[in-house]
Design a protein around this motif. Structure first.
Motif, PDB file in Angstrom:
ATOM      1  N   ARG A  83      -8.697 -17.841 -11.761  1.00  0.00           N
ATOM      2  CA  ARG A  83      -9.395 -16.611 -11.103  1.00  0.00           C
ATOM      3  C   ARG A  83      -8.437 -16.095 -10.015  1.00  0.00           C
ATOM      4  N   PRO A  84      -7.691 -15.214 -10.084  1.00  0.00           N
ATOM      5  CA  PRO A  84      -6.979 -14.419  -9.218  1.00  0.00           C
ATOM      6  C   PRO A  84      -7.537 -14.154  -7.620  1.00  0.00           C
ATOM      7  N   GLU A  85      -8.788 -13.743  -7.628  1.00  0.00           N
ATOM      8  CA  GLU A  85      -9.188 -13.249  -6.448  1.00  0.00           C
ATOM      9  C   GLU A  85      -8.657 -14.057  -5.189  1.00  0.00           C
ATOM     10  N   PRO A  86      -8.843 -15.323  -5.202  1.00  0.00           N
ATOM     11  CA  PRO A  86      -8.473 -16.004  -3.864  1.00  0.00           C
ATOM     12  C   PRO A  86      -7.114 -15.836  -3.504  1.00  0.00           C
ATOM     13  N   LEU A  87      -6.173 -15.517  -4.589  1.00  0.00           N
ATOM     14  CA  LEU A  87      -4.868 -15.082  -4.111  1.00  0.00           C
ATOM     15  C   LEU A  87      -4.663 -13.811  -3.377  1.00  0.00           C
ATOM     16  N   ARG A  88      -5.549 -12.952  -3.525  1.00  0.00           N
ATOM     17  CA  ARG A  88      -5.566 -11.755  -2.765  1.00  0.00           C
ATOM     18  C   ARG A  88      -5.869 -12.064  -1.117  1.00  0.00           C
ATOM     19  N   GLU A  89      -6.850 -13.071  -1.082  1.00  0.00           N
ATOM     20  CA  GLU A  89      -6.738 -13.546   0.650  1.00  0.00           C
ATOM     21  C   GLU A  89      -5.567 -13.890   1.090  1.00  0.00           C
ATOM     22  N   VAL A  90      -4.736 -14.756   0.344  1.00  0.00           N
ATOM     23  CA  VAL A  90      -3.333 -15.073   0.626  1.00  0.00           C
ATOM     24  C   VAL A  90      -2.474 -13.953   0.823  1.00  0.00           C
ATOM     25  N   GLU A  91      -2.456 -13.069  -0.054  1.00  0.00           N
ATOM     26  CA  GLU A  91      -1.809 -11.801   0.113  1.00  0.00           C
ATOM     27  C   GLU A  91      -1.901 -11.095   1.339  1.00  0.00           C
ATOM     28  N   GLN A  92      -3.432 -10.789   1.730  1.00  0.00           N
ATOM     29  CA  GLN A  92      -3.748 -10.212   3.090  1.00  0.00           C
ATOM     30  C   GLN A  92      -3.332 -11.015   4.018  1.00  0.00           C
ATOM     31  N   TRP A  93      -3.386 -12.397   4.174  1.00  0.00           N
ATOM     32  CA  TRP A  93      -2.861 -13.086   5.290  1.00  0.00           C
ATOM     33  C   TRP A  93      -1.455 -12.819   5.503  1.00  0.00           C
ATOM     34  N   LEU A  94      -0.608 -12.918   4.283  1.00  0.00           N
ATOM     35  CA  LEU A  94       0.933 -12.438   4.443  1.00  0.00           C
ATOM     36  C   LEU A  94       1.169 -11.076   4.950  1.00  0.00           C
ATOM     37  N   ALA A  95       0.505 -10.252   4.430  1.00  0.00           N
ATOM     38  CA  ALA A  95       0.580  -8.714   4.707  1.00  0.00           C
ATOM     39  C   ALA A  95       0.195  -8.669   6.140  1.00  0.00           C
ATOM     40  N   ASP A  96      -0.504  -9.362   6.984  1.00  0.00           N
ATOM     41  CA  ASP A  96      -0.584  -9.144   8.410  1.00  0.00           C
ATOM     42  C   ASP A  96       0.688  -9.476   9.022  1.00  0.00           C
ATOM     43  N   TYR A  97       1.621 -10.517   8.425  1.00  0.00           N
ATOM     44  CA  TYR A  97       2.738 -10.888   8.970  1.00  0.00           C
ATOM     45  C   TYR A  97       3.963 -10.131   8.589  1.00  0.00           C
ATOM     46  N   ARG A  98       3.805  -9.482   7.764  1.00  0.00           N
ATOM     47  CA  ARG A  98       4.793  -8.481   7.104  1.00  0.00           C
ATOM     48  C   ARG A  98       5.313  -7.495   8.070  1.00  0.00           C
ATOM     49  N   VAL A  99       4.205  -7.062   8.790  1.00  0.00           N
ATOM     50  CA  VAL A  99       4.573  -5.898  10.007  1.00  0.00           C
ATOM     51  C   VAL A  99       5.605  -6.581  10.828  1.00  0.00           C
ATOM     52  N   PHE A 100       5.113  -7.915  11.294  1.00  0.00           N
ATOM     53  CA  PHE A 100       5.907  -8.390  12.155  1.00  0.00           C
ATOM     54  C   PHE A 100       7.290  -8.829  11.840  1.00  0.00           C
ATOM     55  N   TRP A 101       7.478  -9.063  10.387  1.00  0.00           N
ATOM     56  CA  TRP A 101       8.719  -9.675  10.112  1.00  0.00           C
ATOM     57  C   TRP A 101       9.525  -8.214   9.800  1.00  0.00           C
ATOM     58  N   THR A 102       8.970  -7.036   9.494  1.00  0.00           N
ATOM     59  CA  THR A 102       9.819  -5.738   9.252  1.00  0.00           C
ATOM     60  C   THR A 102      10.232  -5.570  10.755  1.00  0.00           C
ATOM     61  N   GLN A 103       9.340  -5.409  11.642  1.00  0.00           N
ATOM     62  CA  GLN A 103       9.760  -4.973  12.956  1.00  0.00           C
ATOM     63  C   GLN A 103      10.977  -5.912  13.533  1.00  0.00           C
ATOM     64  N   THR A 104      10.795  -7.282  13.426  1.00  0.00           N
ATOM     65  CA  THR A 104      11.817  -8.285  13.703  1.00  0.00           C
ATOM     66  C   THR A 104      13.027  -7.891  13.241  1.00  0.00           C
ATOM     67  N   LEU A 105      12.875  -7.538  11.648  1.00  0.00           N
ATOM     68  CA  LEU A 105      14.277  -7.439  11.171  1.00  0.00           C
ATOM     69  C   LEU A 105      15.049  -6.163  11.712  1.00  0.00           C
ATOM     70  N   GLU A 106      14.217  -5.113  11.609  1.00  0.00           N
ATOM     71  CA  GLU A 106      14.725  -3.773  12.161  1.00  0.00           C
ATOM     72  C   GLU A 106      15.002  -3.930  13.697  1.00  0.00           C
ATOM     73  N   ALA A 107      14.472  -4.570  14.577  1.00  0.00           N
ATOM     74  CA  ALA A 107      15.199  -4.901  15.620  1.00  0.00           C
ATOM     75  C   ALA A 107      16.683  -5.604  15.952  1.00  0.00           C
ATOM     76  N   LEU A 108      16.438  -6.636  14.812  1.00  0.00           N
ATOM     77  CA  LEU A 108      17.870  -7.217  14.744  1.00  0.00           C
ATOM     78  C   LEU A 108      18.925  -6.438  14.233  1.00  0.00           C
ATOM     79  N   ALA A 109      18.645  -5.606  13.203  1.00  0.00           N
ATOM     80  CA  ALA A 109      19.502  -4.662  12.560  1.00  0.00           C
ATOM     81  C   ALA A 109      20.165  -3.600  13.562  1.00  0.00           C
TER      82      ALA A 109
END
Length: 118
Positions: A83-109
């Motif tokens: 049942r792949p639907e619960p994996l979408r919940e994890v994907e959404q949770w990770l997506a919320d952090y993706r913005v943070f990591w992208t901004q942090t890595l861009e600032a580091l660069a």
């Protein structure tokens, strides 16, 4: 009759906890990977593992509790399906952090580039 999790605050966090707990064990991840190719009987799922069917069944119950698999029973034959639907919940949770990591890595660069300039 009491409905659990559906109406109480924090139910999405509890679901995420169950899902992440289920995914935390390599055996359960391997079972899920096998089920991506289609439903399978418990005996077939247990074959590649160096453990008893009872142990594999315990892992499958954890996956069921997290709603990552379904089990159908036809007489003595138990089939599990992904049942792949619960994996979408994890994907959404990770997506919320993706913005943070992208901004942090861009600032580091930017910082690294600015230090390299005279």
């Amino acid at each position: 009759m009491i409905q659990r999790d559906r109406q109480r605050p924090g139910s999405s966090e509890r679901r995420l906890d169950l899902i992440l707990h289920a995914l935390s064990h390599r055996t359960r991840r391997r079972l899920l990977a096998r089920l991506t190719s289609g439903p399978a009987m418990i005996g077939d799922l247990a074959k590649p593992f160096d453990m008893t069917r009872v142990a594999v069944s315990k892992h499958l119950r954890v996956l069921e509790k997290a709603r990552l698999i379904t089990r159908t029973i036809d007489g003595r034959v138990h089939r599990c399906a992904l049942r792949p639907e619960p994996l979408r919940e994890v994907e959404q949770w990770l997506a919320d952090y993706r913005v943070f990591w992208t901004q942090t890595l861009e600032a580091l660069a930017r910082h690294t580039e600015s230090e390299g300039k005279p």
